[in-house]
Design a protein around this motif. Sequence first.
Motif, PDB file in Angstrom:
ATOM      1  N   ALA A  34       0.872  -1.173   0.000  1.00  0.00           N
ATOM      2  CA  ALA A  34       0.000   0.000   0.000  1.00  0.00           C
ATOM      3  C   ALA A  34       0.907   1.221   0.000  1.00  0.00           C
ATOM      4  O   ALA A  34       1.818   1.328   0.822  1.00  0.00           O
ATOM      5  CB  ALA A  34      -0.884   0.001   1.241  1.00  0.00           C
ATOM      6  N   ILE A  35       0.682   2.116  -0.931  1.00  0.00           N
ATOM      7  CA  ILE A  35       1.559   3.286  -1.069  1.00  0.00           C
ATOM      8  C   ILE A  35       0.726   4.558  -0.971  1.00  0.00           C
ATOM      9  O   ILE A  35      -0.404   4.622  -1.452  1.00  0.00           O
ATOM     10  CB  ILE A  35       2.346   3.232  -2.392  1.00  0.00           C
ATOM     11  N   SER A  36       1.298   5.550  -0.303  1.00  0.00           N
ATOM     12  CA  SER A  36       0.628   6.843  -0.176  1.00  0.00           C
ATOM     13  C   SER A  36       0.864   7.648  -1.452  1.00  0.00           C
ATOM     14  O   SER A  36       1.690   7.274  -2.286  1.00  0.00           O
ATOM     15  CB  SER A  36       1.201   7.600   1.026  1.00  0.00           C
ATOM     16  N   PRO A  37       0.163   8.760  -1.608  1.00  0.00           N
ATOM     17  CA  PRO A  37       0.458   9.621  -2.757  1.00  0.00           C
ATOM     18  C   PRO A  37       1.899  10.117  -2.704  1.00  0.00           C
ATOM     19  O   PRO A  37       2.435  10.402  -1.635  1.00  0.00           O
ATOM     20  CB  PRO A  37      -0.524  10.785  -2.600  1.00  0.00           C
ATOM     21  N   ILE A  38       2.515  10.202  -3.858  1.00  0.00           N
ATOM     22  CA  ILE A  38       3.900  10.665  -3.969  1.00  0.00           C
ATOM     23  C   ILE A  38       3.873  12.184  -4.018  1.00  0.00           C
ATOM     24  O   ILE A  38       3.127  12.778  -4.801  1.00  0.00           O
ATOM     25  CB  ILE A  38       4.551  10.089  -5.233  1.00  0.00           C
ATOM     26  N   THR A  39       4.679  12.823  -3.171  1.00  0.00           N
ATOM     27  CA  THR A  39       4.702  14.282  -3.137  1.00  0.00           C
ATOM     28  C   THR A  39       6.044  14.790  -3.640  1.00  0.00           C
ATOM     29  O   THR A  39       7.087  14.160  -3.445  1.00  0.00           O
ATOM     30  CB  THR A  39       4.462  14.819  -1.718  1.00  0.00           C
TER      31      THR A  39
ATOM     32  N   HIS B 110       8.906  12.246  -2.165  1.00  0.00           N
ATOM     33  CA  HIS B 110       8.709  11.688  -0.828  1.00  0.00           C
ATOM     34  C   HIS B 110       7.439  10.858  -0.849  1.00  0.00           C
ATOM     35  O   HIS B 110       6.437  11.266  -1.420  1.00  0.00           O
ATOM     36  CB  HIS B 110       8.588  12.833   0.190  1.00  0.00           C
ATOM     37  N   TRP B 111       7.476   9.663  -0.218  1.00  0.00           N
ATOM     38  CA  TRP B 111       6.307   8.804  -0.156  1.00  0.00           C
ATOM     39  C   TRP B 111       6.403   7.883   1.047  1.00  0.00           C
ATOM     40  O   TRP B 111       7.454   7.720   1.639  1.00  0.00           O
ATOM     41  CB  TRP B 111       6.154   7.987  -1.445  1.00  0.00           C
ATOM     42  N   LYS B 112       5.276   7.287   1.397  1.00  0.00           N
ATOM     43  CA  LYS B 112       5.217   6.288   2.463  1.00  0.00           C
ATOM     44  C   LYS B 112       4.629   5.027   1.861  1.00  0.00           C
ATOM     45  O   LYS B 112       3.805   5.104   0.944  1.00  0.00           O
ATOM     46  CB  LYS B 112       4.329   6.757   3.617  1.00  0.00           C
ATOM     47  N   PHE B 113       5.038   3.893   2.371  1.00  0.00           N
ATOM     48  CA  PHE B 113       4.447   2.651   1.898  1.00  0.00           C
ATOM     49  C   PHE B 113       4.441   1.621   3.005  1.00  0.00           C
ATOM     50  O   PHE B 113       5.139   1.760   4.007  1.00  0.00           O
ATOM     51  CB  PHE B 113       5.148   2.121   0.641  1.00  0.00           C
ATOM     52  N   MET B 114       3.603   0.584   2.802  1.00  0.00           N
ATOM     53  CA  MET B 114       3.398  -0.431   3.822  1.00  0.00           C
ATOM     54  C   MET B 114       3.322  -1.799   3.172  1.00  0.00           C
ATOM     55  O   MET B 114       2.680  -1.968   2.132  1.00  0.00           O
ATOM     56  CB  MET B 114       2.101  -0.139   4.573  1.00  0.00           C
ATOM     57  N   ASN B 115       3.977  -2.775   3.781  1.00  0.00           N
ATOM     58  CA  ASN B 115       3.842  -4.159   3.368  1.00  0.00           C
ATOM     59  C   ASN B 115       2.576  -4.684   4.040  1.00  0.00           C
ATOM     60  O   ASN B 115       2.536  -4.827   5.252  1.00  0.00           O
ATOM     61  CB  ASN B 115       5.068  -4.957   3.797  1.00  0.00           C
ATOM     62  N   VAL B 116       1.541  -4.957   3.254  1.00  0.00           N
ATOM     63  CA  VAL B 116       0.266  -5.343   3.841  1.00  0.00           C
ATOM     64  C   VAL B 116       0.274  -6.774   4.368  1.00  0.00           C
ATOM     65  O   VAL B 116      -0.630  -7.158   5.104  1.00  0.00           O
ATOM     66  CB  VAL B 116      -0.901  -5.148   2.841  1.00  0.00           C
TER      67      VAL B 116
ATOM     68  N   PHE C 237       7.192   1.971   5.920  1.00  0.00           N
ATOM     69  CA  PHE C 237       8.449   2.568   5.512  1.00  0.00           C
ATOM     70  C   PHE C 237       8.193   3.976   4.995  1.00  0.00           C
ATOM     71  O   PHE C 237       7.086   4.302   4.568  1.00  0.00           O
ATOM     72  CB  PHE C 237       9.089   1.751   4.385  1.00  0.00           C
ATOM     73  N   VAL C 238       9.239   4.786   5.021  1.00  0.00           N
ATOM     74  CA  VAL C 238       9.206   6.121   4.442  1.00  0.00           C
ATOM     75  C   VAL C 238      10.316   6.168   3.410  1.00  0.00           C
ATOM     76  O   VAL C 238      11.461   5.810   3.704  1.00  0.00           O
ATOM     77  CB  VAL C 238       9.426   7.212   5.512  1.00  0.00           C
ATOM     78  N   GLY C 239       9.977   6.593   2.196  1.00  0.00           N
ATOM     79  CA  GLY C 239      10.967   6.654   1.128  1.00  0.00           C
ATOM     80  C   GLY C 239      11.116   8.057   0.597  1.00  0.00           C
ATOM     81  O   GLY C 239      10.168   8.838   0.592  1.00  0.00           O
TER      82      GLY C 239
ATOM     83  N   THR D   3      -0.248   1.272  19.198  1.00  0.00           N
ATOM     84  CA  THR D   3      -0.874   2.287  18.364  1.00  0.00           C
ATOM     85  C   THR D   3      -1.574   1.634  17.193  1.00  0.00           C
ATOM     86  O   THR D   3      -1.244   0.543  16.759  1.00  0.00           O
ATOM     87  CB  THR D   3       0.175   3.277  17.814  1.00  0.00           C
ATOM     88  N   GLN D   4      -2.593   2.334  16.695  1.00  0.00           N
ATOM     89  CA  GLN D   4      -3.319   1.868  15.523  1.00  0.00           C
ATOM     90  C   GLN D   4      -3.015   2.780  14.354  1.00  0.00           C
ATOM     91  O   GLN D   4      -2.864   3.985  14.525  1.00  0.00           O
ATOM     92  CB  GLN D   4      -4.824   1.889  15.780  1.00  0.00           C
ATOM     93  N   VAL D   5      -2.943   2.221  13.175  1.00  0.00           N
ATOM     94  CA  VAL D   5      -2.749   3.017  11.978  1.00  0.00           C
ATOM     95  C   VAL D   5      -4.117   3.482  11.525  1.00  0.00           C
ATOM     96  O   VAL D   5      -4.980   2.686  11.192  1.00  0.00           O
ATOM     97  CB  VAL D   5      -2.074   2.182  10.867  1.00  0.00           C
ATOM     98  N   SER D   6      -4.331   4.801  11.542  1.00  0.00           N
ATOM     99  CA  SER D   6      -5.643   5.318  11.158  1.00  0.00           C
ATOM    100  C   SER D   6      -5.599   6.049   9.839  1.00  0.00           C
ATOM    101  O   SER D   6      -6.570   6.105   9.129  1.00  0.00           O
ATOM    102  CB  SER D   6      -6.183   6.244  12.248  1.00  0.00           C
ATOM    103  N   ASP D   7      -4.469   6.635   9.495  1.00  0.00           N
ATOM    104  CA  ASP D   7      -4.351   7.379   8.246  1.00  0.00           C
ATOM    105  C   ASP D   7      -2.976   7.127   7.689  1.00  0.00           C
ATOM    106  O   ASP D   7      -1.994   7.565   8.250  1.00  0.00           O
ATOM    107  CB  ASP D   7      -4.578   8.859   8.490  1.00  0.00           C
ATOM    108  N   PHE D   8      -2.907   6.406   6.608  1.00  0.00           N
ATOM    109  CA  PHE D   8      -1.609   6.065   6.029  1.00  0.00           C
ATOM    110  C   PHE D   8      -1.192   7.139   5.133  1.00  0.00           C
ATOM    111  O   PHE D   8      -0.891   7.633   4.339  1.00  0.00           O
ATOM    112  CB  PHE D   8      -1.684   4.724   5.318  1.00  0.00           C
TER     113      PHE D   8
END
Length: 123
Positions: free
Chosen positions: A72-77, A84-90, A96-98, A118-123
Amino acid sequence: MKKYILMLSIGIAMSSCSSNKKTVATKFDPSNNPYYTKKEEKGLSEVNDPKVQGKINTIIEQHLGISISSIAISPITLTDSGYHWKFMNVRNGKTFVGSTDLKFESIKIIKSNKKSNTQVSDF
């Protein structure tokens, strides 16, 4: 008996399709909704270029060694220093932060350490 059931079902279908339809209007006000989050403008803009997204997807696949369908990958900025982007191994929940420069010469990927409660609420 079958004729009556068929006529009844056709009558119901016609009456349900012929009624007046009105568009539902909403009075949604984001400022009054505590669950709505606004993006803060900090000079960052989302990147929608397929070439850049493809390069970043390739970088993530090489780093994790798994298919992009498990990520799962966040929008690339676009920042001043590059992308800059964030991603997660589902599969295992690791995040991770890239980041990279504009020419993809310097790539930096950092594993995000989060507390166990903690809970992940907004990736």
